[in-house]
Design a protein around this motif. Structure first.
Motif, PDB file in Angstrom:
ATOM      1  N   SER A   1       0.903  -1.226   0.027  1.00 43.96           N
ATOM      2  CA  SER A   1      -0.228   0.048  -0.025  1.00 43.96           C
ATOM      3  C   SER A   1       0.879   1.247   0.093  1.00 43.96           C
ATOM      4  O   SER A   1       0.379   2.316  -0.801  1.00 43.96           O
ATOM      5  N   ALA A   2       1.897   1.201   0.603  1.00 46.29           N
ATOM      6  CA  ALA A   2       2.948   2.442   0.761  1.00 46.29           C
ATOM      7  C   ALA A   2       3.211   2.830  -0.652  1.00 46.29           C
ATOM      8  O   ALA A   2       3.067   4.095  -0.922  1.00 46.29           O
ATOM      9  N   ILE A   3       3.733   1.897  -1.487  1.00 40.76           N
ATOM     10  CA  ILE A   3       4.378   2.305  -2.647  1.00 40.76           C
ATOM     11  C   ILE A   3       3.092   2.488  -3.533  1.00 40.76           C
ATOM     12  O   ILE A   3       3.092   3.603  -4.264  1.00 40.76           O
ATOM     13  N   ILE A   4       1.794   1.912  -3.582  1.00 36.99           N
ATOM     14  CA  ILE A   4       0.566   2.490  -4.660  1.00 36.99           C
ATOM     15  C   ILE A   4       0.138   3.735  -3.954  1.00 36.99           C
ATOM     16  O   ILE A   4      -0.123   4.694  -4.960  1.00 36.99           O
TER      17      ILE A   4
ATOM     18  N   HIS B   1       2.328   6.468  -5.050  1.00 36.51           N
ATOM     19  CA  HIS B   1       2.124   6.765  -6.694  1.00 36.51           C
ATOM     20  C   HIS B   1       0.843   7.587  -6.806  1.00 36.51           C
ATOM     21  O   HIS B   1       0.882   8.402  -7.717  1.00 36.51           O
ATOM     22  N   ILE B   2      -0.216   7.204  -6.186  1.00 37.18           N
ATOM     23  CA  ILE B   2      -1.422   7.747  -6.496  1.00 37.18           C
ATOM     24  C   ILE B   2      -1.532   9.232  -6.152  1.00 37.18           C
ATOM     25  O   ILE B   2      -1.969  10.149  -6.742  1.00 37.18           O
ATOM     26  N   PHE B   3      -0.516   9.556  -4.957  1.00 38.56           N
ATOM     27  CA  PHE B   3      -0.635  10.911  -4.478  1.00 38.56           C
ATOM     28  C   PHE B   3       0.691  11.608  -5.044  1.00 38.56           C
ATOM     29  O   PHE B   3       0.980  12.720  -4.831  1.00 38.56           O
TER      30      PHE B   3
ATOM     31  N   ILE C   1      -2.119  12.290   5.360  1.00 43.36           N
ATOM     32  CA  ILE C   1      -3.225  11.359   4.606  1.00 43.36           C
ATOM     33  C   ILE C   1      -2.797  10.091   4.051  1.00 43.36           C
ATOM     34  O   ILE C   1      -3.377   9.035   4.246  1.00 43.36           O
ATOM     35  N   PRO C   2      -1.749  10.232   3.175  1.00 45.54           N
ATOM     36  CA  PRO C   2      -1.447   8.855   2.687  1.00 45.54           C
ATOM     37  C   PRO C   2      -0.835   7.896   3.687  1.00 45.54           C
ATOM     38  O   PRO C   2      -1.053   6.902   3.746  1.00 45.54           O
TER      39      PRO C   2
ATOM     40  N   LEU D   1       6.197  -9.962  -3.594  1.00 50.29           N
ATOM     41  CA  LEU D   1       6.119 -10.631  -4.648  1.00 50.29           C
ATOM     42  C   LEU D   1       6.162  -9.544  -5.935  1.00 50.29           C
ATOM     43  O   LEU D   1       6.717  -9.685  -6.955  1.00 50.29           O
ATOM     44  N   PHE D   2       5.105  -8.848  -5.776  1.00 50.96           N
ATOM     45  CA  PHE D   2       4.766  -7.691  -6.811  1.00 50.96           C
ATOM     46  C   PHE D   2       5.820  -6.571  -6.862  1.00 50.96           C
ATOM     47  O   PHE D   2       5.624  -5.640  -7.713  1.00 50.96           O
TER      48      PHE D   2
END
Length: 197
Positions: free
Chosen positions: A20-23, A26-28, A53-54, A98-99
């Motif tokens: 979630s940290a990477i995703i 990226h979104i923010f 917030i992130p 893994l991802f």
């Protein structure tokens, strides 16, 4: 161990591998937390590189990863040791995703999420311990180390049958924090207030 148990353990690892940290960074449009700050893709470093917030979103998602998998496994009547393996699998996914080239966080929030299904009383005690150590010492890593060290003892007092799986998970989190422990012993670990949050 049944085929269903193995499937759940595999699913736990895959869910844990969703960083979630990477995703969210990226979104923010924030920097990749693996390359900024402490280099750890977890809520604390996201707070540092992306803001409140992130960081809150990362914390919530990481906790839910552990809770969803262990609670689901609990409701299909997996044995306590098997629940421990599910919890370890989701945390291993978080630590070695893994991802995302197997570069993940330290698993504290996800481990806490895995502890939640044991009971709100245990969760409250763990939060109190973590906040107390953080307030007294100023070290986030020390708070995590003390909390996961005490978790098996607190679990044994509340629901003894889950003490072993909690101990299994605690050992994993302690292993991941070995570098923090070395820095603490050397007096080289920065306190939260010393970091540019």
């Amino acid at each position: 161990m049944t085929g269903l148990t193995i499937l759940i353990i595999a699913c736990a690892y895959l869910l844990g591998s969703v960083s979630s940290a990477i995703i969210i960074c990226h979104i923010f449009n924030a920097p990749d937390p693996r390359t900024q700050g402490s280099g750890n893709p977890g809520a604390t470093n996201v707070l540092r590189v992306a803001g409140k917030i992130p960081a809150i979103l990362v914390l919530v998602f990481d906790v839910l990863k552990g809770t969803v998998m262990v609670w689901g496994a609990y409701f299909i009547n997996l044995a306590p040791v098997e629940l421990g393996l599910v919890a370890i699998a989701v945390c291993l996914g978080h630590i070695f995703p893994l991802f995302f080239n197997f570069s993940g966080g330290k698993g504290v929030a996800t481990a806490f999420g895995a502890f939640l299904p044991i009971g709100l009383d245990l969760s409250a005690l763990l939060i109190i311990v973590w906040l107390s150590i953080l307030f007294i010492s100023g070290y986030s890593s020390l708070a995590a180390i003390v909390t996961v060290t005490l978790a098996p003892l607190l679990t044994w007092y509340i629901k003894a049958e889950y003490a072993l799986p909690v101990a299994m998970l605690s050992l994993l989190i302690l292993f991941k924090h070995r570098s923090n422990l070395i820095r603490l012993l050397k007096g080289q670990e920065p306190k939260i207030k010393e970091r540019n949050l």
